[in-house]
Motif scaffolding. Sequence first.
Motif, PDB file in Angstrom:
ATOM      1  N   SER A   1      -7.410   7.336  -4.008  1.00 46.95           N
ATOM      2  CA  SER A   1      -6.936   5.968  -3.778  1.00 46.95           C
ATOM      3  C   SER A   1      -8.060   4.952  -3.968  1.00 46.95           C
ATOM      4  CB  SER A   1      -6.350   5.824  -2.374  1.00 46.95           C
ATOM      5  OG  SER A   1      -5.231   6.659  -2.215  1.00 46.95           O
TER       6      SER A   1
ATOM      7  N   TYR B   1      -8.278   2.205  -6.887  1.00 46.04           N
ATOM      8  CA  TYR B   1      -8.427   0.811  -6.461  1.00 46.04           C
ATOM      9  C   TYR B   1      -9.626   0.176  -7.169  1.00 46.04           C
ATOM     10  CZ  TYR B   1      -8.647  -3.288  -3.460  1.00 46.04           C
ATOM     11  OH  TYR B   1      -8.647  -4.582  -2.997  1.00 46.04           O
TER      12      TYR B   1
ATOM     13  N   GLY C   1      -9.606  -4.606  -7.460  1.00 45.46           N
ATOM     14  CA  GLY C   1      -8.773  -5.344  -6.515  1.00 45.46           C
ATOM     15  C   GLY C   1      -9.524  -6.200  -5.514  1.00 45.46           C
TER      16      GLY C   1
ATOM     17  N   TRP D   1     -13.112  -5.880  -2.899  1.00 47.21           N
ATOM     18  CA  TRP D   1     -13.455  -5.060  -1.740  1.00 47.21           C
ATOM     19  C   TRP D   1     -13.288  -5.803  -0.430  1.00 47.21           C
ATOM     20  CZ3 TRP D   1     -12.938  -0.283  -2.582  1.00 47.21           C
ATOM     21  CH2 TRP D   1     -13.162   0.222  -3.858  1.00 47.21           C
TER      22      TRP D   1
ATOM     23  N   PHE E   1      -9.791  -5.061   0.470  1.00 47.09           N
ATOM     24  CA  PHE E   1      -9.708  -3.666   0.898  1.00 47.09           C
ATOM     25  C   PHE E   1     -10.169  -3.531   2.353  1.00 47.09           C
ATOM     26  CE2 PHE E   1     -10.986   0.713   1.393  1.00 47.09           C
ATOM     27  CZ  PHE E   1     -10.065   1.417   0.644  1.00 47.09           C
TER      28      PHE E   1
ATOM     29  N   PRO F   1      -2.523  -2.630  -5.771  1.00 47.30           N
ATOM     30  CA  PRO F   1      -3.705  -2.584  -4.896  1.00 47.30           C
ATOM     31  C   PRO F   1      -3.341  -2.370  -3.425  1.00 47.30           C
ATOM     32  CG  PRO F   1      -3.881  -4.413  -6.421  1.00 47.30           C
ATOM     33  CD  PRO F   1      -2.498  -3.848  -6.565  1.00 47.30           C
ATOM     34  N   TYR F   2      -2.267  -2.978  -2.974  1.00 46.45           N
ATOM     35  CA  TYR F   2      -1.847  -2.821  -1.573  1.00 46.45           C
ATOM     36  C   TYR F   2      -1.383  -1.392  -1.299  1.00 46.45           C
ATOM     37  CZ  TYR F   2      -2.174  -7.857  -1.606  1.00 46.45           C
ATOM     38  OH  TYR F   2      -2.642  -9.138  -1.726  1.00 46.45           O
TER      39      TYR F   2
ATOM     40  N   LEU G   1      -2.478   1.249  -2.819  1.00 43.43           N
ATOM     41  CA  LEU G   1      -3.664   2.105  -2.814  1.00 43.43           C
ATOM     42  C   LEU G   1      -4.468   1.951  -1.522  1.00 43.43           C
ATOM     43  CD1 LEU G   1      -4.682   1.704  -6.540  1.00 43.43           C
ATOM     44  CD2 LEU G   1      -3.794   3.776  -5.423  1.00 43.43           C
ATOM     45  N   ILE G   2      -4.545   0.749  -1.007  1.00 41.03           N
ATOM     46  CA  ILE G   2      -5.210   0.556   0.287  1.00 41.03           C
ATOM     47  C   ILE G   2      -4.458   1.333   1.363  1.00 41.03           C
ATOM     48  CG2 ILE G   2      -5.768  -1.128   2.086  1.00 41.03           C
ATOM     49  CD1 ILE G   2      -6.095  -3.202  -0.222  1.00 41.03           C
TER      50      ILE G   2
END
Length: 134
Positions: free
Chosen positions: A26, A30, A35, A37, A40, A91-92, A94-95
Amino acid sequence: MSLVGGVTGPVRAWLRLEGLAVLVASVALYAQLDGGWGRFALLFLAPDLSFLGYAAGPRRGAAVYNAAHSYLGPLLLALAGVTGDPGALLPYALIWTAHIGFDRLLGYGLKYPTSFHDTHLGRIGPRAADERRP
């Protein structure tokens, strides 16, 4: 009433390694999306707000926690992102999966309605160590 049992031994170790693999994959994906940091770091622990569900009791708390810590939610979010604008939702997702993988790596599993400490990966918390002693 507490849950007796849970995953132990090599199977528990494999499930924790699986969590590490999800976390690493993930974060790597990302990074490829670039995306940001800061986002994140800000959102990585957001799924843990689901702990607030326990204010309504262990049954409701487990349901809310499990909804936020199951791979189903981020998978659906990722699918929505891939079919639309990947930069918007992926991105969301993957977070979110990174957070779940991190939790699994640490031994935090999906909760049973009996107690916050009863998980599919075994019992967690101070009493868990006592219960594992011979």
